[in-house]
Enzyme design. Structure first.
Site, PDB file in Angstrom:
ATOM      1  N   GLY A 128      -1.143   6.919  -8.727  1.00  0.00           N
ATOM      2  CA  GLY A 128      -0.320   7.763  -7.778  1.00  0.00           C
ATOM      3  C   GLY A 128       1.122   7.584  -7.956  1.00  0.00           C
ATOM      4  O   GLY A 128       1.610   8.505  -7.677  1.00  0.00           O
ATOM      5  N   ASP A 165       1.289   3.609  -0.190  1.00  0.00           N
ATOM      6  CA  ASP A 165       0.997   2.300   0.455  1.00  0.00           C
ATOM      7  C   ASP A 165       0.271   1.522  -0.778  1.00  0.00           C
ATOM      8  O   ASP A 165      -0.964   1.174  -0.625  1.00  0.00           O
ATOM      9  CB  ASP A 165      -0.298   2.653   1.581  1.00  0.00           C
ATOM     10  CG  ASP A 165      -0.745   1.509   2.434  1.00  0.00           C
ATOM     11  OD1 ASP A 165       0.077   0.230   2.284  1.00  0.00           O
ATOM     12  OD2 ASP A 165      -1.766   1.595   2.728  1.00  0.00           O
TER      13      ASP A 165
HETATM   14  N1  SAM Z   1      -3.668   3.513   2.303  1.00  0.00           N
HETATM   15  C1  SAM Z   1      -4.838   2.938   2.362  1.00  0.00           C
HETATM   16  C2  SAM Z   1      -5.213   2.734   3.858  1.00  0.00           C
HETATM   17  O1  SAM Z   1      -4.219   2.782   4.624  1.00  0.00           O
HETATM   18  O2  SAM Z   1      -6.226   2.852   4.124  1.00  0.00           O
HETATM   19  C3  SAM Z   1      -4.873   1.549   1.964  1.00  0.00           C
HETATM   20  C4  SAM Z   1      -4.527   1.207   0.458  1.00  0.00           C
HETATM   21  S1  SAM Z   1      -4.491  -0.199  -0.212  1.00  0.00           S
HETATM   22  C5  SAM Z   1      -3.162  -1.237   0.448  1.00  0.00           C
HETATM   23  C6  SAM Z   1      -3.773   0.086  -1.810  1.00  0.00           C
HETATM   24  C7  SAM Z   1      -4.852   0.766  -2.711  1.00  0.00           C
HETATM   25  O3  SAM Z   1      -3.980   1.094  -4.151  1.00  0.00           O
HETATM   26  C8  SAM Z   1      -5.860   0.096  -3.344  1.00  0.00           C
HETATM   27  O4  SAM Z   1      -7.138   0.616  -3.062  1.00  0.00           O
HETATM   28  C9  SAM Z   1      -5.439  -0.099  -4.999  1.00  0.00           C
HETATM   29  O5  SAM Z   1      -6.804  -0.115  -5.662  1.00  0.00           O
HETATM   30  C10 SAM Z   1      -4.860   1.284  -5.001  1.00  0.00           C
HETATM   31  N2  SAM Z   1      -3.810   1.239  -6.121  1.00  0.00           N
HETATM   32  C11 SAM Z   1      -3.279   0.302  -6.986  1.00  0.00           C
HETATM   33  N3  SAM Z   1      -2.295   0.862  -7.674  1.00  0.00           N
HETATM   34  C12 SAM Z   1      -2.569   2.154  -7.579  1.00  0.00           C
HETATM   35  C13 SAM Z   1      -1.857   3.095  -8.416  1.00  0.00           C
HETATM   36  N4  SAM Z   1      -1.078   2.919  -9.453  1.00  0.00           N
HETATM   37  N5  SAM Z   1      -2.215   4.497  -8.253  1.00  0.00           N
HETATM   38  C14 SAM Z   1      -3.231   4.713  -7.337  1.00  0.00           C
HETATM   39  N6  SAM Z   1      -3.990   3.623  -6.466  1.00  0.00           N
HETATM   40  C15 SAM Z   1      -3.518   2.411  -6.763  1.00  0.00           C
END
Ligand code: SAM
Length: 322
Positions: free
Chosen positions: A175, A195
């Site tokens: 992301g 997030d």
């Molecule tokens: N936004 C979600 C919600 O409010 O329900 C929660 C997201 S959680 C805090 C962060 C997520 O980002 C995790 O599922 C993780 O696997 C993912 N993640 C970590 N690094 C990432 C990256 N570089 N790009 C996309 N996703 C990533």
């Protein structure tokens, strides 16, 4: 590669803050007919069971959405924000919060949660992708980034059930690295939710790089960034650096924080074991926030601090600029 799984944290106090702000922001952006594109750079699995293994193990929802639903308050919780010099203006409004009717933004958040739980309670907790999709209209678009292979698979399966067709794209991509490709969207109206899990401390710098690049490409987009308030220099610096970035770009900003407990590491008197407090606080930083957001949060944050506060350190802050 990653150990963070949002299922352990779904519905905790940080989700309550984040999703309350997300819904209030979307409600305003969706008042205009023109299509809106929402980019969720760190989407998670999309939908969670609070009675499932993950959430049951951590029990974090008990101190977030479930506490809010039960209306239970800790006796030790002070009148919210009384201890927060930074939140002085809002603190005046905090005292009558116990008697006040539920703030509109909280009632709206609970309304969305109840849409997913028609029989009451919060057995099902919608993550940001499902909250966003629930509010979008047919002509709006949703781009979801999730890099964890298991969560990405679960997200794709959950989203497939919505039969939303081309309205929603799930991308197994970074992301931080590739979400700016959707900016600006054809309708030139977008909300970007960032997030990250901040598992790696480089995430803080990557948030700043992303925000700088996104503002360059699409200066009028609305950007909403969640971050943890923990004793780490990068976490402390993030809102300060975002403020500077927004101000230099001539953009308005809003910064809301919610603290539910002390961040002190303590020792259990009987066992002598070190007790870590878990996440004590978090913040949401928005660039180009809707003008309606600040008054809604000024009413909601004292109530959240009071209802979710676990000790005398419970507080909130709300500031804006630009
Ligand atoms: N936004 C979600 C919600 O409010 O329900 C929660 C997201 S959680 C805090 C962060 C997520 O980002 C995790 O599922 C993780 O696997 C993912 N993640 C970590 N690094 C990432 C990256 N570089 N790009 C996309 N996703 C990533």
């Amino acid at each position: 590669m990653f150990s963070y799984r949002h299922a352990f944290h779904a519905g905790n106090h940080a989700d309550v803050l984040k999703h309350t702000v997300l819904i209030a922001t979307l409600d305003h952006l969706l008042e205009k007919d023109a299509a809106l594109t929402v980019v969720d750079t760190h989407a998670g699995a999309g939908l969670y069971r609070l009675d499932g293994d993950y959430a049951g193990t951590s029990g974090e929802a008990a101190e977030g959405i479930l506490r809010l639903l039960s209306g239970k308050k800790e006796p030790a919780a002070p009148a919210a924000a009384a201890a927060a010099p930074a939140a002085k203006s809002a603190a005046k409004k905090a005292a009558p919060a116990a008697e006040a009717p539920l703030a509109d933004a909280i009632a709206r958040y609970l309304g969305v949660i109840s849409d997913f739980n028609p029989k009451g309670g919060a057995r099902v907790y919608p993550g940001s992708p499902f909250i966003i999709q629930h509010l979008l209209r047919d002509h709006d678009k949703l781009k979801l980034f999730e890099l964890h292979p298991t969560d990405s698979r679960t997200l794709s399966a959950n989203i497939a059930q919505l039969e939303a067709g081309r309205q929603i794209a799930v991308l197994l991509e970074d992301g931080f690295g590739s979400a700016t490709k959707f900016l600006p969207p054809p309708s030139r109206r977008a909300l970007v939710l960032m997030d990250p899990s901040y598992e790696m401390k480089t995430d803080y710098g990557r948030v700043l790089d992303f925000a700088a690049e996104a503002l360059k490409r699409f200066a009028t987009g609305t950007y909403a960034i969640w971050y943890p308030i923990i004793p780490r220099p990068e976490a402390h610096d993030l809102p300060r650096r975002l403020k500077t970035m927004a101000t230099k770009a001539g953009k308005s900003w809003l910064h809301a924080t919610l603290t539910v407990k002390s961040s002190k590491i303590t020792k259990d008197a009987a066992s002598g074991e070190t007790q870590r407090p878990g996440l004590p606080a978090s913040g949401m930083f928005l660039i180009n926030p809707p003008y309606t957001l600040k008054p809604l949060l000024a009413e909601a944050l004292p109530q959240l601090a009071e209802r979710l506060g676990q000790d005398r350190n419970a507080t909130f802050s709300l500031e804006s600029g630009g």
